[in-house]
Design a protein around this motif. Structure first.
Motif, PDB file in Angstrom:
ATOM      1  N   ASP A   5       3.203   7.479   0.996  1.00 50.63           N
ATOM      2  CA  ASP A   5       1.941   7.406   1.243  1.00 50.63           C
ATOM      3  C   ASP A   5       0.830   6.842   0.084  1.00 50.63           C
ATOM      4  OD1 ASP A   5       1.011  10.736   0.586  1.00 50.63           O
ATOM      5  OD2 ASP A   5       2.005   9.611  -0.486  1.00 50.63           O
ATOM      6  N   PRO A  22      -2.149   1.237   0.175  1.00 49.54           N
ATOM      7  CA  PRO A  22      -1.838  -0.016   0.717  1.00 49.54           C
ATOM      8  C   PRO A  22      -1.628  -1.252  -0.087  1.00 49.54           C
ATOM      9  CG  PRO A  22      -3.753   0.605   1.734  1.00 49.54           C
ATOM     10  CD  PRO A  22      -3.540   1.695   0.975  1.00 49.54           C
ATOM     11  N   ARG A  47       6.353   1.812   3.345  1.00 54.74           N
ATOM     12  CA  ARG A  47       5.325   1.827   4.355  1.00 54.74           C
ATOM     13  C   ARG A  47       5.486   0.843   5.341  1.00 54.74           C
ATOM     14  NH1 ARG A  47       2.273  -0.698   0.979  1.00 54.74           N
ATOM     15  NH2 ARG A  47       2.042   1.076  -0.333  1.00 54.74           N
ATOM     16  N   ALA A  52       5.895   1.675   9.704  1.00 49.03           N
ATOM     17  CA  ALA A  52       4.977   1.042  10.745  1.00 49.03           C
ATOM     18  C   ALA A  52       5.928   0.436  11.981  1.00 49.03           C
ATOM     19  CB  ALA A  52       4.170  -0.117  10.158  1.00 49.03           C
ATOM     20  N   ARG A  81      -5.648 -10.597   8.223  1.00 44.35           N
ATOM     21  CA  ARG A  81      -6.115 -10.219   9.518  1.00 44.35           C
ATOM     22  C   ARG A  81      -6.604 -11.490  10.421  1.00 44.35           C
ATOM     23  NH1 ARG A  81      -9.995  -4.959   8.162  1.00 44.35           N
ATOM     24  NH2 ARG A  81      -8.289  -3.759   7.014  1.00 44.35           N
ATOM     25  N   GLU A 110      -9.512  -7.183   2.102  1.00 45.95           N
ATOM     26  CA  GLU A 110      -8.833  -5.888   2.365  1.00 45.95           C
ATOM     27  C   GLU A 110      -7.180  -5.859   2.904  1.00 45.95           C
ATOM     28  OE1 GLU A 110     -10.332  -2.801   2.397  1.00 45.95           O
ATOM     29  OE2 GLU A 110     -11.839  -3.756   1.377  1.00 45.95           O
ATOM     30  N   LEU A 129      -3.757  -5.322   4.862  1.00 55.18           N
ATOM     31  CA  LEU A 129      -3.423  -4.936   6.210  1.00 55.18           C
ATOM     32  C   LEU A 129      -3.285  -3.464   6.405  1.00 55.18           C
ATOM     33  CD1 LEU A 129      -0.677  -7.751   6.753  1.00 55.18           C
ATOM     34  CD2 LEU A 129      -2.980  -7.928   7.750  1.00 55.18           C
ATOM     35  N   ASP A 130      -3.725  -2.755   7.789  1.00 55.23           N
ATOM     36  CA  ASP A 130      -3.349  -1.964   8.153  1.00 55.23           C
ATOM     37  C   ASP A 130      -1.944  -1.994   8.839  1.00 55.23           C
ATOM     38  OD1 ASP A 130      -3.010   0.396   9.709  1.00 55.23           O
ATOM     39  OD2 ASP A 130      -5.157   0.813  10.055  1.00 55.23           O
ATOM     40  N   MET A 131      -0.834  -1.424   8.157  1.00 53.24           N
ATOM     41  CA  MET A 131       0.491  -1.809   8.715  1.00 53.24           C
ATOM     42  C   MET A 131       0.427  -0.818   9.965  1.00 53.24           C
ATOM     43  SD  MET A 131       1.363  -4.286   7.082  1.00 53.24           S
ATOM     44  CE  MET A 131       3.112  -4.350   8.036  1.00 53.24           C
ATOM     45  N   GLN A 132      -0.007   0.113  10.359  1.00 57.12           N
ATOM     46  CA  GLN A 132       0.449   0.935  11.322  1.00 57.12           C
ATOM     47  C   GLN A 132      -0.181  -0.058  12.618  1.00 57.12           C
ATOM     48  OE1 GLN A 132       2.220   3.748  12.272  1.00 57.12           O
ATOM     49  NE2 GLN A 132       2.728   3.835  10.078  1.00 57.12           N
ATOM     50  N   ALA A 133      -1.570  -0.482  12.283  1.00 54.80           N
ATOM     51  CA  ALA A 133      -2.118  -1.171  13.304  1.00 54.80           C
ATOM     52  C   ALA A 133      -1.419  -2.315  13.423  1.00 54.80           C
ATOM     53  CB  ALA A 133      -3.587  -1.585  12.981  1.00 54.80           C
ATOM     54  N   TYR A 144       5.236  -8.868   1.035  1.00 56.23           N
ATOM     55  CA  TYR A 144       4.656  -7.583   1.174  1.00 56.23           C
ATOM     56  C   TYR A 144       4.998  -6.559   0.287  1.00 56.23           C
ATOM     57  CZ  TYR A 144       2.484  -3.343   3.542  1.00 56.23           C
ATOM     58  OH  TYR A 144       1.916  -2.271   3.744  1.00 56.23           O
TER      59      TYR A 144
END
Length: 413
Positions: A4, A7, A44, A48, A202, A245, A247-251, A274
């Motif tokens: 955790d 990111p 991480r 995802a 993004r 920012e 990336l939100d890897m879950q998104a 990454y």
């Protein structure tokens, strides 16, 4: 480092006292690699995409410390050259788990891959030209293959990495179904492969997901139930600029699954940048400060031979004054000792005002950093120190001038 972990890792997050000590002990320029961060980034990403087969794209960083650390973390390895296959095996990879993505492969590379597959039939060879498959057949190969598709959509941070629309990469989209029928009679066709580009953030996700959806649709047309996998490549980017920012890897995982839709074959992904970009930096020492009417020129001992990405891709890399991060910022132009105006890391960039002997850190050097290091101006390549579980070790010694001329000296023996 736990799964955790943040990111993105900024230069300010590194232990500056430790960096200063490493520079004192090992000299500069110096690559500093955090192996724990590599593993955390991989975990991480894999979290995802829990239903996908996640491989590491070795071309981003083939250092043995990176490859062995990722193998321990559970990653498989995707290779783009015979040398990468060998390095993955040397790091402990089972050849049956490797995937070789051949791009205009030299004959020696194909010979190596075919010989390897003779002993390890789990190896998969991906071809991006009909010629490649003919050359494999000429060598008596009839094993596992995948077709690299050119989806006609390229994404990424620079036109030189937008492989999805570059004719060099992959079979033209409309030609794939007929080729698949042909290859099923000649080989064990196990998958399709595509890679849209590199450095996707993004603003690139819409195009990236369009490419993914297009490849998934072609997989269904070809017959995805008869395929083992559909490989959508990697390309997911990291924020090189401080204001960008991550990336939100879950998104991102949700977006990718939506783009893929229903698919019988397993999804395969190949992150490279990454996983390793923010896990390594370069330490370099200021040797010259020159005031000019145009700018303040700061000379350092790193150069485009140490990190060529700014010269090759006009890439931005964050830079921090490790010796005095709290000094007032001053716009400076930072460059190395090479006799070319391309040897510049930053132009008129506000940095805590550097002075001679200050130690600077150049961030996000883990992806295509040491991989593209060279000996321009007969400069020996730098050492690389790895940090893992709190310990430090030299994983690549600093080259000497004897290393630079060794192949000439040996040729004359």
């Amino acid at each position: 480092m736990s799964s955790d972990s943040p990111p993105v890792r900024r230069l300010a997050d590194w232990d500056h006292d430790r960096l200063a000590r490493l520079a004192e002990e090992h000299g500069t320029p110096l690559y500093v690699l955090d192996v724990d961060r590599v593993a955390a980034n991989y975990r991480r990403f894999a979290a995802a995409f829990p239903d996908a087969h996640v491989m590491y794209a070795a071309k981003a960083h083939t250092g043995r410390a990176v490859l062995s650390g990722l193998l321990e973390a559970g990653a498989d390895i995707e290779c783009a050259a015979a040398g990468e296959l060998q390095r993955a095996i040397d790091a402990g990879a089972d050849p049956n788990t490797l995937q070789y993505t051949a791009v205009n492969p030299p004959g020696g590379d194909l010979d190596y891959a075919v010989d390897l597959a003779d002993e390890h039939p789990g190896l998969t060879i991906t071809g991006g030209a009909e010629d490649t498959f003919d050359r494999l057949e000429d060598r008596g190969y009839d094993g596992r293959v995948a077709i690299r598709i050119n989806p006609g959509i390229g994404t990424g941070h620079h036109e030189k990495v937008a492989t999805g629309k570059d004719a060099k990469f992959g079979i033209p989209y409309d030609e794939v179904p007929a080729l698949a029928d042909d290859l099923r009679d000649r080989f064990d066709l196990v998958g399709l492969h595509a890679h849209a580009g590199s450095g996707v953030l993004r603003e690139d996700l819409d195009d990236h997901c369009r490419a993914i959806a297009k490849v998934a649709e072609l997989a269904r047309e070809v017959g995805d139930s008869d395929l083992e996998f559909v490989d959508f490549g990697g390309g997911f980017g990291v924020p090189y600029r401080e204001e960008t920012e991550p990336l939100d890897m879950q998104a991102v995982g949700e977006r990718v699954r939506e783009a893929v839709g229903d698919l019988s074959a397993r999804i395969k992904l190949e992150p490279g940048r990454y996983v390793v970009a923010d896990a390594e930096l370069i330490l370099t020492t200021v040797n010259t400060v020159k005031e000019t009417p145009a700018t303040t020129v700061v000379g350092v001992d790193a150069s485009l031979a140490t990190l060529i990405r700014p010269a090759m891709f006009d890439s931005y890399h964050p830079i921090r004054n490790v010796s005095a991060p709290d000094r007032d910022p001053h716009p400076v132009s930072i460059g190395g000792p090479c006799c070319t105006s391309a040897d510049v890391f930053a132009t008129d960039r506000p940095i805590a005002r550097p002075e001679r002997t200050d130690l600077l850190a150049i961030g996000n050097a883990g992806a295509y950093g040491y991989e593209l290091a060279n000996q321009f101006h007969s400069q020996p390549r730098p050492a690389e120190v790895a940090i893992e579980d709190g310990d430090e070790r030299v994983v690549r010694r600093r080259e000497t001038m004897a290393d630079v001329v060794r192949v000439e000296d040996e040729a004359g023996e």
